[in-house]
Enzyme design. Sequence first.
Site, PDB file in Angstrom:
ATOM      1  N   HIS A 106       6.092   6.292  -5.305  1.00 58.18           N
ATOM      2  CA  HIS A 106       6.359   7.277  -4.252  1.00 58.18           C
ATOM      3  C   HIS A 106       7.831   7.681  -4.178  1.00 58.18           C
ATOM      4  CE1 HIS A 106       2.449   5.725  -2.106  1.00 58.18           C
ATOM      5  NE2 HIS A 106       2.207   6.480  -3.151  1.00 58.18           N
ATOM      6  N   THR A 173       0.305  -4.467   1.085  1.00 57.12           N
ATOM      7  CA  THR A 173      -0.106  -3.071   1.239  1.00 57.12           C
ATOM      8  C   THR A 173      -1.485  -3.015   1.875  1.00 57.12           C
ATOM      9  OG1 THR A 173      -0.806  -1.054   0.077  1.00 57.12           O
ATOM     10  CG2 THR A 173      -0.693  -3.055  -1.247  1.00 57.12           C
ATOM     11  N   SER A 174      -1.665  -2.043   2.770  1.00 61.84           N
ATOM     12  CA  SER A 174      -2.949  -1.901   3.459  1.00 61.84           C
ATOM     13  C   SER A 174      -4.025  -1.330   2.538  1.00 61.84           C
ATOM     14  CB  SER A 174      -2.775  -1.011   4.687  1.00 61.84           C
ATOM     15  OG  SER A 174      -2.220   0.224   4.300  1.00 61.84           O
TER      16      SER A 174
HETATM   17  N1  APR Z   1       4.245  -9.926   4.333  1.00 56.69           N
HETATM   18  C1  APR Z   1       3.227  -9.346   3.626  1.00 56.69           C
HETATM   19  N2  APR Z   1       2.495  -8.322   4.102  1.00 56.69           N
HETATM   20  C2  APR Z   1       2.809  -7.856   5.329  1.00 56.69           C
HETATM   21  C3  APR Z   1       3.846  -8.406   6.114  1.00 56.69           C
HETATM   22  C4  APR Z   1       4.586  -9.491   5.554  1.00 56.69           C
HETATM   23  N3  APR Z   1       5.586 -10.072   6.214  1.00 56.69           N
HETATM   24  N4  APR Z   1       3.888  -7.708   7.287  1.00 56.69           N
HETATM   25  C5  APR Z   1       2.926  -6.764   7.218  1.00 56.69           C
HETATM   26  N5  APR Z   1       2.266  -6.859   6.050  1.00 56.69           N
HETATM   27  C6  APR Z   1       1.158  -6.062   5.536  1.00 56.69           C
HETATM   28  C7  APR Z   1       0.215  -5.471   6.552  1.00 56.69           C
HETATM   29  O1  APR Z   1      -0.777  -6.419   6.928  1.00 56.69           O
HETATM   30  C8  APR Z   1      -0.375  -4.287   5.788  1.00 56.69           C
HETATM   31  O2  APR Z   1      -1.494  -4.688   5.010  1.00 56.69           O
HETATM   32  O3  APR Z   1       1.707  -4.961   4.861  1.00 56.69           O
HETATM   33  C9  APR Z   1       0.773  -3.902   4.832  1.00 56.69           C
HETATM   34  C10 APR Z   1       1.509  -2.640   5.224  1.00 56.69           C
HETATM   35  O4  APR Z   1       0.642  -1.548   5.122  1.00 56.69           O
HETATM   36  P1  APR Z   1       1.163  -0.054   5.321  1.00 56.69           P
HETATM   37  O5  APR Z   1       2.038  -0.015   6.513  1.00 56.69           O
HETATM   38  O6  APR Z   1      -0.027   0.823   5.297  1.00 56.69           O
HETATM   39  O7  APR Z   1       2.093   0.201   4.048  1.00 56.69           O
HETATM   40  P2  APR Z   1       1.683   0.623   2.573  1.00 56.69           P
HETATM   41  O8  APR Z   1       0.344   0.078   2.204  1.00 56.69           O
HETATM   42  O9  APR Z   1       2.830   0.288   1.696  1.00 56.69           O
HETATM   43  O10 APR Z   1       1.593   2.195   2.712  1.00 56.69           O
HETATM   44  C11 APR Z   1       1.307   2.961   1.578  1.00 56.69           C
HETATM   45  O11 APR Z   1       1.624   5.023   2.731  1.00 56.69           O
HETATM   46  O12 APR Z   1       2.937   5.984   4.375  1.00 56.69           O
HETATM   47  C12 APR Z   1       2.639   5.955   3.023  1.00 56.69           C
HETATM   48  O13 APR Z   1       3.932   6.561   1.178  1.00 56.69           O
HETATM   49  C13 APR Z   1       3.836   5.617   2.216  1.00 56.69           C
HETATM   50  O14 APR Z   1       4.084   4.068   0.380  1.00 56.69           O
HETATM   51  C14 APR Z   1       3.490   4.260   1.663  1.00 56.69           C
HETATM   52  C15 APR Z   1       1.994   4.280   1.596  1.00 56.69           C
END
Ligand code: APR
Length: 230
Positions: A106, A173-174
């Site tokens: 990204h 990542t979610s």
């Molecule tokens: N350690 C590991 N995981 C964690 C922690 C931690 N300390 N804290 C939170 N999480 C997890 C959450 O449970 C969730 O599953 O990190 C994940 C974050 O998810 P999102 O906020 O959806 O982030 P991400 O999956 O990276 O988003 C993907 O979406 O907004 C767009 O382009 C943006 O790259 C991003 C993409």
Amino acid sequence: MAKKKLVVLTGAGISAESGIKTFRDSDGLWEGHDVMEVATPQGWAKNPALVLDFYNQRRAQLAEVEPNAAHFALKELEETFEVIIITQNVDDLHERAGSSNVLHLHGKLTQVRSVQNENKITEIAYKAINLGDTDENGVQLRPHVVWFGEAVPAIEEALPLCKAADVFVVVGTSMVVYPAASLIQYCQQDVPKFVVDPVRPEIPMGGLTFIEAKASVGMQTLKKELQKLA
Ligand code: APR
């Protein structure tokens, strides 16, 4: 003997303990902003100054934070594996932890590009850009990040890496944003697959080993598991 290929898909959760907020842990708001206002082409068309200011703040924040134990654990795994990181994050914490092979799906906060040519990229480190800051042809610069609704060109590079993985790991990542979330489907079926996250993401496949912990702790558990596979 050649090292096994360890492919790691990371998301915002791996940087959470460094002090960078994740996206979906805060009700659709991202650092107090509506994602649609600051991370879409429509938001940019409506108010580019706001978008630039938002990313200027993200860049300034990035200059203040440090990689955490999870980023360093991935660097340390290079001793035993060929580690290939595919990250959805726009921060540079993997690189600052010393990881040598990082693909940014990204984009990167530390890069900007011409609004007319996505291949004309300039490194700006943690500096701000504003309206009126242009490339040498007088074209406005924008952050080199992929906004919602935009294509993800780096996915083409990521697919063969996933197909060739000997071990696959998902951290923080979610798994709700595509095409990144689909990458795990391209691994060979018999490849061991691990997921490190305090909250189990929904992944529509079997055979996964979940390590339900924050990245800093979960990566230590994972390292022990991976020693058996090296
Ligand atoms: N350690 C590991 N995981 C964690 C922690 C931690 N300390 N804290 C939170 N999480 C997890 C959450 O449970 C969730 O599953 O990190 C994940 C974050 O998810 P999102 O906020 O959806 O982030 P991400 O999956 O990276 O988003 C993907 O979406 O907004 C767009 O382009 C943006 O790259 C991003 C993409």
